[in-house]
Design a protein around this motif. Structure first.
Motif, short mmCIF file in Angstrom:
data_model
loop_
_atom_site.label_atom_id
_atom_site.label_comp_id
_atom_site.label_asym_id
_atom_site.label_seq_id
_atom_site.Cartn_x
_atom_site.Cartn_y
_atom_site.Cartn_z
N ARG A 99 0.82 -1.22 0.00
CA ARG A 99 0.00 0.00 0.00
C ARG A 99 0.86 1.27 0.00
O ARG A 99 2.04 1.23 0.34
CB ARG A 99 -0.94 0.02 1.19
CG ARG A 99 -0.24 0.14 2.52
CD ARG A 99 -1.25 0.19 3.63
NE ARG A 99 -0.64 0.07 4.92
CZ ARG A 99 -1.20 0.47 6.05
NH1 ARG A 99 -2.39 1.02 6.02
NH2 ARG A 99 -0.59 0.33 7.18
N SER A 100 0.22 2.37 -0.35
CA SER A 100 0.91 3.67 -0.33
C SER A 100 1.24 4.07 1.11
O SER A 100 0.50 3.72 2.04
CB SER A 100 0.00 4.73 -0.97
OG SER A 100 0.42 6.01 -0.58
N CYS A 103 -1.66 5.66 2.79
CA CYS A 103 -2.91 4.87 2.77
C CYS A 103 -3.86 5.32 3.90
O CYS A 103 -3.47 5.36 5.07
CB CYS A 103 -2.57 3.39 2.94
SG CYS A 103 -4.03 2.34 3.02
N PRO A 104 -5.10 5.64 3.56
CA PRO A 104 -6.05 6.08 4.59
C PRO A 104 -6.80 4.92 5.27
O PRO A 104 -7.62 5.16 6.15
CB PRO A 104 -7.03 6.94 3.79
CG PRO A 104 -7.03 6.33 2.42
CD PRO A 104 -5.66 5.75 2.21
N SER A 105 -6.53 3.69 4.85
CA SER A 105 -7.29 2.55 5.42
C SER A 105 -6.82 2.20 6.82
O SER A 105 -5.69 2.47 7.19
CB SER A 105 -7.11 1.31 4.54
OG SER A 105 -7.65 1.54 3.30
N CYS A 114 -9.37 -1.85 2.04
CA CYS A 114 -8.95 -0.85 1.05
C CYS A 114 -10.10 0.11 0.73
O CYS A 114 -11.22 -0.33 0.47
CB CYS A 114 -8.49 -1.57 -0.23
SG CYS A 114 -8.08 -0.44 -1.56
N LYS A 115 -9.80 1.41 0.78
CA LYS A 115 -10.84 2.41 0.49
C LYS A 115 -10.84 2.84 -0.98
O LYS A 115 -11.51 3.81 -1.33
CB LYS A 115 -10.63 3.64 1.39
CG LYS A 115 -10.85 3.36 2.87
CD LYS A 115 -10.73 4.61 3.69
CE LYS A 115 -11.07 4.31 5.15
NZ LYS A 115 -10.78 5.43 6.05
N ARG A 116 -10.05 2.16 -1.79
CA ARG A 116 -9.97 2.47 -3.24
C ARG A 116 -9.61 3.94 -3.47
O ARG A 116 -10.20 4.60 -4.32
CB ARG A 116 -11.26 2.17 -3.96
CG ARG A 116 -11.80 0.77 -4.20
CD ARG A 116 -11.19 -0.38 -3.61
NE ARG A 116 -11.90 -1.61 -3.94
CZ ARG A 116 -12.17 -2.57 -3.08
NH1 ARG A 116 -11.78 -2.47 -1.81
NH2 ARG A 116 -12.78 -3.65 -3.48
N CYS A 117 -8.67 4.46 -2.70
CA CYS A 117 -8.28 5.86 -2.89
C CYS A 117 -7.39 6.01 -4.12
O CYS A 117 -7.10 7.11 -4.57
CB CYS A 117 -7.55 6.40 -1.66
SG CYS A 117 -5.86 5.80 -1.51
N MET A 118 -6.92 4.89 -4.65
CA MET A 118 -6.10 4.81 -5.86
C MET A 118 -4.70 5.41 -5.69
O MET A 118 -4.06 5.77 -6.65
CB MET A 118 -6.82 5.45 -7.07
CG MET A 118 -8.14 4.81 -7.37
SD MET A 118 -7.96 3.01 -7.60
CE MET A 118 -9.66 2.48 -7.59
N ARG A 119 -4.26 5.49 -4.44
CA ARG A 119 -2.87 5.94 -4.24
C ARG A 119 -1.89 4.79 -4.51
O ARG A 119 -0.70 5.02 -4.57
CB ARG A 119 -2.67 6.45 -2.82
CG ARG A 119 -3.35 7.79 -2.55
CD ARG A 119 -2.91 8.32 -1.17
NE ARG A 119 -3.54 9.59 -0.90
CZ ARG A 119 -4.57 9.75 -0.07
NH1 ARG A 119 -5.07 8.72 0.56
NH2 ARG A 119 -5.09 10.94 0.14
N CYS A 120 -2.41 3.57 -4.56
CA CYS A 120 -1.51 2.44 -4.88
C CYS A 120 -2.25 1.45 -5.77
O CYS A 120 -3.45 1.59 -6.02
CB CYS A 120 -1.04 1.76 -3.59
SG CYS A 120 -2.26 0.66 -2.85
N GLY A 123 -5.68 -0.70 -4.86
CA GLY A 123 -7.00 -0.14 -5.19
C GLY A 123 -7.38 -0.40 -6.64
O GLY A 123 -8.54 -0.62 -6.96
S1 SF4 Z 1 -5.77 2.08 -2.79
FE1 SF4 Z 1 -6.41 1.05 -0.91
S2 SF4 Z 1 -4.60 0.09 -0.10
FE2 SF4 Z 1 -3.91 1.58 -1.65
S3 SF4 Z 1 -3.50 3.42 -0.46
FE3 SF4 Z 1 -5.61 3.58 -1.13
S4 SF4 Z 1 -6.86 2.70 0.50
FE4 SF4 Z 1 -4.71 2.11 0.86
#
Ligand code: SF4
Length: 210
Positions: A99-100, A103-105, A114-120, A123
Motif C-alpha cells: 500500500r501507499s 494509505c487512509p485505510s 482498502c478504500k480504493r483511494c487509488m494511491r496504490c 486499489g
Molecule cells: S488504494 Fe487502498 S490500499 Fe492503496 S493506499 Fe488507497 S486505500 Fe490504501
C-alpha cells in the motif's frame, strides 16, 4: 548381532545414496531451470536448503537462488490442483507493504479494508481480482492468513510477499494440505513494495491445461 550391524550399515548407505541423488537432481534442475523428477526434488530441496550455506562456495549456489527455486518448484507441483478449483474457492493474500505510505485505510480483523483511494495498485487491482470471483485480503502477516483461512475455508490460496514470506507461506499451506501458489514482490522492503500485477492476475485465474 553382526546381521543387525549389516542391516544398519546398509540402511545408512542407502539413505546416504538417496540424499546424494536428491542433491544431484536438485542442483542440475536449478542450473538447467527445468524440473527433473519433481517428486524427488521437494525433499531434495529441504536437504539442499540446510546445506546451501556450506555448498555455495563449492557450487556457487546462494540462499536466494535456492529459495527462489523452491518457490517455483512448489508452484509447479501445486499448479494442476490449484487450476482445477472454482474461482469462488480461491483466496488471494496481499501483503500490506504494497500500500501507499499515505494509505487512509485502517486495519480490521479481516486485514486492511482498502478504500480504493487509488494511491496504490491495490486499489486498482483488487476489484479486478474480486471480479473473477475470488476473495482478496490485504494482511500484515501470517497470523491473519491462518485466521482467515480458518474462517473462510478456501480450497486454494495465492500468497504474495517477499521471497522468505512466500517460502514460509507455502510451507504453511503444505502443512494445511491446501494447494497454494506463491507470487514474489518485485521490490522487497517494509513499505511501498511493488508487484507484477499482471503475473498475479494470471496466477490467480489459472485454468487447467486443455
Ligand atoms: S488504494 Fe487502498 S490500499 Fe492503496 S493506499 Fe488507497 S486505500 Fe490504501
Amino acid at each position: 548381532m553382526a546381521a543387525l550391524g549389516y542391516i544398519v550399515l546398509i540402511s545408512i548407505l542407502a539413505l546416504g545414496l538417496l540424499a546424494l541423488l536428491m542433491l544431484i537432481v536438485t542442483s542440475v534442475s536449478m542450473r538447467k531451470g527445468r524440473f527433473y523428477l519433481p517428486r524427488l526434488l521437494r525433499p531434495g530441496l529441504i536437504i539442499l536448503e540446510g546445506l546451501a550455506k556450506t555448498l555455495w562456495r563449492v557450487s556457487n549456489l546462494d540462499d536466494r537462488e535456492v529459495v527462489s527455486f523452491s518457490i517455483r518448484l512448489h508452484n509447479q507441483l501445486n499448479r494442476e490442483r490449484f487450476s482445477r478449483l472454482a474461482m469462488e474457492d480461491r483466496m488471494i493474500f496481499l501483503p500490506q507493504c504494497l500500500r501507499s505510505i499515505e494509505c487512509p485505510s485502517n486495519l480490521s480483523t479481516e486485514g486492511l479494508v482498502c478504500k480504493r483511494c487509488m494511491r496504490c495498485d491495490i486499489g486498482r487491482s483488487i476489484d479486478e481480482l474480486e471480479g473473477h470471483g475470488c476473495r482478496v485480503c490485504v494482511v500484515p502477516g501470517s497470523t491473519f492468513v491462518k485466521r482467515l483461512v480458518k474462517k473462510y475455508r478456501p480450497k486454494g490460496i495465492v500468497g504474495v510477499g517477499c521471497l522468505m514470506e512466500v517460502k514460509e507461506g507455502l510451507e504453511m499451506t503444505d502443512r494445511m494440505d491446501l494447494p497454494a501458489m506463491g507470487v514474489v514482490t518485485t521490490k522487497d522492503g517494509c513499505i511501498e513494495t511493488t508487484l507484477d500485477w499482471p503475473t498475479l492476475i494470471e496466477v490467480a485465474t489459472l485454468r487447467p491445461a486443455e
